[in-house]
Each structure stands twice: as structure tokens, then as C-alpha cells.
Design a protein around this motif. Structure first.
Motif, short mmCIF file in Angstrom:
data_model
loop_
_atom_site.label_atom_id
_atom_site.label_comp_id
_atom_site.label_asym_id
_atom_site.label_seq_id
_atom_site.Cartn_x
_atom_site.Cartn_y
_atom_site.Cartn_z
N ILE A 197 0.86 -1.19 0.00
CA ILE A 197 0.00 0.00 0.00
C ILE A 197 0.89 1.24 0.00
CG2 ILE A 197 -1.72 1.33 1.28
CD1 ILE A 197 -2.87 -1.28 2.31
N ILE A 216 0.94 5.25 0.35
CA ILE A 216 0.24 6.46 0.80
C ILE A 216 0.89 7.66 0.14
CG2 ILE A 216 -0.32 7.93 2.78
CD1 ILE A 216 -0.18 5.37 4.53
N ILE A 219 -4.13 7.04 -2.26
CA ILE A 219 -3.65 5.89 -1.51
C ILE A 219 -3.96 4.66 -2.34
CG2 ILE A 219 -3.81 4.60 0.66
CD1 ILE A 219 -4.79 7.21 1.98
N GLY A 221 -3.19 0.42 -3.45
CA GLY A 221 -2.76 -0.87 -2.93
C GLY A 221 -3.05 -2.01 -3.87
N THR A 226 -6.63 10.53 -1.40
CA THR A 226 -6.14 10.89 -0.07
C THR A 226 -7.05 11.99 0.49
OG1 THR A 226 -3.87 10.39 -0.70
CG2 THR A 226 -4.17 11.74 1.25
N VAL A 283 -6.57 2.90 4.53
CA VAL A 283 -5.68 1.73 4.42
C VAL A 283 -6.45 0.46 4.82
CG1 VAL A 283 -3.63 0.62 5.37
CG2 VAL A 283 -3.54 3.04 4.72
N LYS A 284 -7.24 0.54 5.88
CA LYS A 284 -8.05 -0.62 6.30
C LYS A 284 -9.05 -1.01 5.21
CE LYS A 284 -9.79 -1.14 10.37
NZ LYS A 284 -10.53 -0.90 11.64
N VAL A 310 3.75 -0.80 3.81
CA VAL A 310 3.11 0.49 3.59
C VAL A 310 4.18 1.57 3.40
CG1 VAL A 310 1.58 2.26 4.57
CG2 VAL A 310 1.08 -0.16 4.96
N LEU A 345 -0.71 1.07 12.44
CA LEU A 345 -1.30 0.28 11.36
C LEU A 345 -1.39 -1.20 11.74
CD1 LEU A 345 0.54 2.07 8.43
CD2 LEU A 345 -1.95 1.95 8.71
#
Length: 257
Positions: free
Chosen positions: A10, A12, A17, A19, A38, A51-52, A69, A99
């Protein structure tokens, strides 16, 4: 027999963002990349939420596997030390722990340029090259990843060298080329000044140019007169995700050994 989960990378960034799961045998994405804007307020809480969300999308392929990440910042031991293009609240944040707790598994956090460099060294233009290799990403700024016999020297920040009284990336980045509306020839003169200075400091054996502008390398690399071979990146904008996933898998293997 159940297949082992794939590592997830992933990235950022200031605007997005991104992944994808990574096939480490092929050095490529194992599924289409997901990109989410973002948030305007890119605080740790807001970014972790995205991210989750991305990780959940790949749970069937990567569930329980390692995650790498990248952040646009200097990181040491998973702790963010600077904040370029993300909220200043990241400074001092233990992103690895934050994270890891949010995702419920091991997370490896590193600088975005370092991750891109790792990708190029493992699967791209730096693969198999010994000696000193510099991977420079030319984007809004200049990111750098330095390797000695394949080993990363992290957080080099060579885009911030002072040259002729200027922060180098303010003059020689692709962002500067666009802002100053430079022709390829005029930009090449600035790149020449920058890379000759880096050559004199480091005496690299190879320079690899990454970032989106690497796909137009034929417009400016032939205009440079350097003693060091200089080539475009192979993985281009996929390099950071692939490098982060590779490093996360290496860390998991090492700890499991």
C-alpha cells in the motif's frame, strides 16, 4: 491445500492511496490496483481508515499475510520523522504500531522512494547490479534510494541537497519542469547540474530514473553527459507497492525462520 496469503503493498501518497497484492515470483500485481483519494485532512486517523478499506478489499488473497506500507516521509523503526504531502500530525507517530493494531497483523512501514528503489532492485532496472546504485524518482519533488551491493541505505533524502543556493528538487524535479514551463532541453540542463553533483559525491555505478516521467526518458536522458550509466525505471509507478510488499514478506520470513 490452502495457498499462502500474498503480501499486500500500500502506497500512501499526497493525492492518492493505492494498494495491490503482489506476486513475488513475477514481481507484479496479482490483482488490479485499488486507488482511493487521499483525504484533504490526511491525519493518521483518516489515512488509517482508508488503508483498512483497501486491505479489506484484498482479504481473500492477502488475509493474514504481511503488509508493506509506504509513506512520503523519513521513517526510522516504523516511526514517521517528517511529513511531506501528508498532515504534520504524522511526525512522531509510530505508524508501524498504529497500522499493525488497526489491521491486526504485521505491517512494515518505509519511505516511499526507498520502497520504489527496492522494487527496481529486485525486479527492475537495478536487478543483479552490484556496487553503488542510486534510484531517483522525479515527481513533485526528487526522491532517492541508495543501495550498496543490493543493500538499502535508508532515508537518504538526496533531493534536498543544496545546489547553487537552491534546494535541488525546487529546480530539477518534474514538478519544477512543469511549474517553470521548461522545454526538455532546458530541464535536462538542470538535471545535468544535479546528477553531476550527485556523481561527484557518491560515484555511483548506475543511476535509475523513476517516477511517471520515466516513461518519457527518451526526451531528456540522451541530453545528459554523465560518466555514470543512467537508465529509466522498469516498474515505473508500480515500484513502490511492489517494493513494500517484497520487504514485508522478507521481514515475515526472517521472523518466522
Amino acid at each position: 491445500m490452502t495457498a499462502s496469503p500474498l503480501p499486500l503493498g500500500i502506497d500512501i501518497g499526497g493525492s492518492g492511496i493505492k494498494g495491490a497484492p503482489v506476486d513475488l515470483e513475477a514481481g507484479s500485481f496479482a490483482a488490479d490496483r485499488i486507488r482511493i483519494e487521499t483525504p484533504g485532512s490526511s491525519t493518521p486517523k483518516a489515512v488509517v481508515k482508508i488503508v483498512k478499506e483497501i486491505a479489506a478489499e484484498f482479504d481473500d488473497r492477502c488475509g493474514g499475510g504481511p503488509i508493506g506500507v509506504t509513506v512520503p516521509a523519513v521513517t526510522t523503526g516504523g516511526v514517521v520523522r517528517t511529513a511531506a504531502n501528508i498532515d504534520k500530525d504524522w511526525v512522531g507517530t509510530d505508524a508501524g504500531a498504529l497500522l499493525g493494531e488497526a489491521l491486526g497483523r504485521q505491517v512494515t512501514v518505509l519511505n516511499d522512494a526507498d520502497a520504489a528503489g527496492v522494487g527496481e532492485m529486485q525486479y527492475g532496472s537495478g536487478r543483479g547490479v552490484r556496487g553503488t546504485v542510486l534510484v531517483a524518482t522525479l515527481g513533485t519533488g526528487i526522491g532517492s534510494a541508495l543501495f550498496v551491493d543490493g543493500t538499502l541505505v535508508p532515508n537518504t533524502e538526496l533531493g534536498h541537497l543544496e545546489i547553487d543556493g537552491h534546494d535541488a528538487e525546487k529546480r530539477a524535479s518534474n514538478g519544477a519542469r512543469e511549474a517553470d514551463d521548461l522545454s526538455w532541453e532546458k530541464w535536462a540542463k538542470r538535471l545535468q547540474r544535479y546528477f553531476r553533483h550527485v556523481e561527484d559525491l557518491l560515484w555511483p555505478d548506475l543511476i535509475v530514473i523513476g517516477g511517471g516521467v520515466s516513461k518519457k526518458a527518451d526526451r531528456y536522458l540522451p541530453l545528459l553527459d554523465l560518466r555514470t550509466p543512467i537508465v529509466p525505471a522498469t516498474l515505473r509507478n508500480d515500484a513502490g507497492i511492489i517494493g513494500a510488499a517484497w520487504l514485508a514478506a522478507q521481514r515475515a520470513d526472517h521472523q518466522g525462520a
